[in-house]
Every structure is written in C-alpha cells, then in structure tokens.
Scaffold this active site. Structure first.
Site, PDB file in Angstrom:
ATOM      1  N   ASP A 249       3.246 -14.161  12.325  1.00  0.00           N
ATOM      2  CA  ASP A 249       2.046 -14.593  11.785  1.00  0.00           C
ATOM      3  C   ASP A 249       1.156 -13.558  12.072  1.00  0.00           C
ATOM      4  OD1 ASP A 249      -0.627 -15.749  11.915  1.00  0.00           O
ATOM      5  OD2 ASP A 249      -0.098 -17.527  13.340  1.00  0.00           O
TER       6      ASP A 249
ATOM      7  N   LYS B  80      -7.862  -0.511  11.301  1.00  0.00           N
ATOM      8  CA  LYS B  80      -7.283  -0.874   9.911  1.00  0.00           C
ATOM      9  C   LYS B  80      -5.921  -0.179   9.733  1.00  0.00           C
ATOM     10  CE  LYS B  80      -6.344  -1.225   5.236  1.00  0.00           C
ATOM     11  NZ  LYS B  80      -5.461  -0.344   4.410  1.00  0.00           N
TER      12      LYS B  80
ATOM     13  N   HIS C 194      -1.801  10.629  -0.818  1.00  0.00           N
ATOM     14  CA  HIS C 194      -1.925   9.335  -1.528  1.00  0.00           C
ATOM     15  C   HIS C 194      -1.744   9.531  -3.226  1.00  0.00           C
ATOM     16  CE1 HIS C 194      -2.960   5.726   0.770  1.00  0.00           C
ATOM     17  NE2 HIS C 194      -3.664   6.572   1.545  1.00  0.00           N
TER      18      HIS C 194
ATOM     19  N   GLU D 163       0.864  -1.296   0.078  1.00  0.00           N
ATOM     20  CA  GLU D 163      -0.099  -0.109   0.082  1.00  0.00           C
ATOM     21  C   GLU D 163       0.764   1.333  -0.034  1.00  0.00           C
ATOM     22  OE1 GLU D 163      -3.391  -0.080   2.929  1.00  0.00           O
ATOM     23  OE2 GLU D 163      -3.749   1.950   2.623  1.00  0.00           O
TER      24      GLU D 163
END
Ligand code: NAD
Length: 420
Positions: free
Chosen positions: A271, A255, A369, A77
């Site tokens: 993990d 998130k 972004h 990302e």
C-alpha cells in the site's frame, strides 16, 4: 451508468468504447491485465475494465545487514534503478547498509465525541485496558497465535474545532501483515465498549498511517574515494543542509527517497499511499517539514548517511498475496518477514537519496537522466525499434531533447531521409 459495477468486464469496455473515442486497438490495450489474471483484477477493485503495466527492473549490488539482495523495482521514472544500483555499489566498499527496525507495530484510533467528562473518561479507559485489549484480540486469534495482537492502549484528550475529544489508541503488533484490516477490525470491535465506558459517541475507528512505532533506521558509510572525492562528500552535506533548512527543497529531497521506497513497494504489492502518508507525516512531526535522512562527513572525510522513517509493509494480506507478480518479486528479494522487507526498503530509500544528492551536488541530475529521457521523448514521438536510439542519440548530440525535434527526426529518419 447505473449498474456499471454489476456488468462483466467485456461489457464495461463496450460501454466505455461507446462513451469515448477509444479505438478497438486501444480497447484491446486496456483489456490486457498482464500477469494479473482478469478475474483476480476484477475482484481487487471495482468497475474493472483491464490492467495497467509498469516496467519492472532489478536493482543490483545491495548488501544489507551482511546479506546480498536483488531488489525488484516497478516504476516509470528513468534513472531510478540505475541510481540505486550505483549507490549500492559504492556503499559496498564499506560493507553496505545496516538497518534496524522498531517492530511491526501499528496504531488504531477510536474517536469519541460528546464525552461528558473527558479526563475522567480517559482514566476509566485506562482502568479497563485489559478488557479492551481482550476484546480487540478476540477478533484475530490467528494474529495472536503468531505472537501479534493488541498490546497496549494509549488515550489522549484532544482540544479540537468541535470541542474536546477523547481518542483511544490500540497499539497493535501486526506481525507479517501491513495490518490495516486487522487493526480496523479491532478498532470497530472495541467501539461499543469505549462508548459504554466514556458515555460518549464513537465516530471514527481507523488505523493511523503515521506509523511512528514501525520505524526503520538505515545507515551506510560511503568511502570518499568511491563517491568521487571529498568535494562530493561536502556537496552532499551542503545539499542535506539545504533540505533541512527549506521545505521547498526538502519536498524533493524526500521525494527522491520515495522514488526507491515506492518502486520496491509497487513491485512487492504494498500500500504505497500508506507509505507516502507515513513518510511525509513523520517528516513533519516536529511541526516543521524535515528530511527523512541525515548526511555528515566523519573524521576520515567519508560520508555517513542515516535514514529513519515509518515503513508499514506486509507479506500476508493485500496485493502482496494476491498479485502473482508481487509474489514473484518477494521471492526474488528472498525476504522472509515483513520487517526484513521494511529494512530492505529503508536501505533502498537511503541509497536513492544518496544517488540523487551526489548527482545534484556534482554534474547535475540531467546528465544521468539525458539518455533515458531522450529515449522516452523519442518513444512518445512515435519512434519504435532501432529508431528509438537513433532519434535519442541525435537529440543528445544536438542538445535538443524536445518533443517537436523528436517528431521531426522520427519523420525524417523513418523515411530514411537525412534530417535537416
Ligand atoms: P489482511 O487482513 O488481509 O491480513 C492480515 C491478517 O492475516 C491478520 O489479521 C491475521 O489474521 C492473518 N495472518 C496470517 N498470517 C499472518 C502473519 N504471519 N502475520 C500477521 N498476520 C497474519 O491484511 P492487512 O495487512 O490487515 O491489511 C492490509 C490491507 O488494508 C492493504 O491492502 C491496505 O491497502 C488496506 N487498507 C489500508 C488502509 C490504510 O489507511 N493504510 C485502510 C484500510 C485498508
């Protein structure tokens, strides 16, 4: 595809090529295992046909518990690495991040069904705690010799869809291991004894990923001038209040934290499914889904952030040991223990959350972004080399960052033709 798993990798790829429309070039791309030797990859999971690469970036400026860290992050990302570095730079003004932890303690669950007298069984299990812990610790003398091992036993009676169930929980200090294998082995080993004591039947014997005894707590103070003024501080606090009140916003709030945590996790061979499961189940522990961070304005007008979340990571076992890139990344980070790695990841999660909230509460997320997003769109439309930036810049100027426009620009600019 019977027996697919028994074949060498090259033969698996042959079968795959015949079964799909993959070209020779695409097969070559898939076959590339990168820094991971093919035979190591072949032994890590099943039915291996090749490898998959992520970009690896370094987040800079992190000062954690008085020490500077270079933080490897592997993810696809755009903007995450830049945002983390930028947030860490702002946090440095007031000394960086302070992080503590509750120790590397995991829970192994043993489910017992068909127990004649569940409450009696609970009492008997507690009575035999010493024997059960000994049996568990006999499985892992290595861990015990390092000061870890099963330390306690918790027993609960659950009322379930299938009636009452007794659940015995081994509380295990897993040292520098994430601990899933170690704990699962212990849970399986004590199961026959648990059956004998309870008179019931043991079914599941497995670690819990709600690692609420393995928490990190990170704090940082962000100077109001450094972050862009008191309006920005207020904006972040409002953004936090939104997440606290609304699970739809909170999912994206958390998130954003995981953008950082998972990227360091991948880089260091962790993990990450366990990390995600731990984070979101911990966020829901009150029965309502809540943010893993809190943000408030202090009496000086500066922004105080805290993060508290489970962080089940290890330096021994799993891909942290077998993946050569993970080993190199752990060396870059310079962490010496699993809890130090957990603390760094907590600081990165807090930084990442701050960066996202600051952007959202000021200029919006898209401006930051845009450049990277435009480059990605250009690349996916077929641009290579210098053409990537040319196409991206044109799309930004035109405020049309779209695949169809990128395609047109690639076609036109690569011909040296002036685009319409
Ligand atoms: P592991 O069993 O490979 O390594 C742990 C062992 O290493 C310990 O039992 C101990 O004997 C030894 N050891 C040596 N030095 C040590 C030290 N300094 N501290 C602690 N132990 C030391 O790995 P693990 O961490 O027990 O298991 C991790 C793996 O389990 C991961 O690959 C994970 O994906 C997988 N897994 C996860 C889940 C889950 O639900 N999260 C379930 C099953 C398996």
């Amino acid at each position: 595809m019977q027996g697919f798993y028994k074949l060498p990798m090259a033969q698996r790829r042959d079968i795959l090529r015949k079964a799909t429309s993959l070209t020779e070039d695409e097969i070559r791309i898939l076959a590339n295992t990168g820094a991971l030797p093919a035979d190591v990859a072949d032994h890590m999971i099943e039915n291996v046909i090749g490898g998959y690469s992520y970009p690896l970036g370094i987040a800079t400026n992190f000062r954690i518990n008085g020490r500077d860290y270079l933080v490897p992050m592997a993810l696809e990302e755009p903007s995450v690495v830049a945002a983390a570095s930028n947030a860490a730079k702002m946090a440095r003004v007031k000394g960086g991040f302070e992080v503590t932890n509750t120790g590397p303690v995991m829970i192994g669950q043993i489910q017992v069904v068909n127990v004649p007298k569940p409450d009696d069984a609970k009492a008997k299990l507690i009575e035999r705690k010493g024997d059960l812990l000994k049996k568990a610790n006999d499985q892992d003398p290595m861990l015990v010799s390092l000061g870890g091992g099963a330390k306690d036993l918790n027993v609960k009676v659950l009322s379930t869809l299938k009636g009452p169930m007794v659940v015995a929980e081994l509380i295990v200090n897993t040292g520098d291991a994430m601990g899933a294998n170690a704990v699962n082995t212990m849970a399986e080993a004590v199961a026959p004894m648990v059956e004998e004591i309870t008179g019931g039947r043991v079914l599941l014997r497995i670690i819990s990923n709600l690692a609420d005894r393995r928490l990190v707590r990170a704090t940082a103070l962000f100077d109001k001038e450094a972050v862009g003024g008191e309006d920005v501080v207020d904006g972040v606090v409002y953004a936090y209040a939104f997440a606290d009140a609304d699970p739809y916003r909170c999912a994206t709030h958390n998130k954003g934290i995981m953008n950082g945590v998972v990227a360091v996790g991948i880089a260091c061979g962790q993990d990450i499914r366990a990390l995600e499961a731990g984070a979101h189940s911990y966020a829901s522990r009150s029965g309502k889904y809540k943010p893993l961070t809190t943000w408030e304005k202090n009496s000086d007008g500066d922004l105080a952030g805290t993060l508290e979340m489970p962080m089940a990571v290890g330096l021994v076992g799993g891909a942290a040991k077998t993946h050569p890139t993970a080993r190199a990344d752990i060396k870059i980070l310079g962490v010496k223990t699993a809890i130090e790695l957990a603390e760094v990841m907590g600081a990165v999660g807090l930084a990442q959350n701050f960066a996202a909230l600051r952007a959202l509460a000021s200029e919006g997320i898209q401006r930051g972004h845009m450049k990277l997003h435009a480059r990605n769109v250009a690349t996916s439309a077929g641009a290579t080399g210098a053409l990537v930036d040319l196409v991206a810049t044109r799309m930004i100027e035109e405020k049309k960052i779209r695949f169809d426009r990128a395609k047109e620009l690639v076609a036109e600019l690569s011909k040296g033709k002036k685009p319409a």
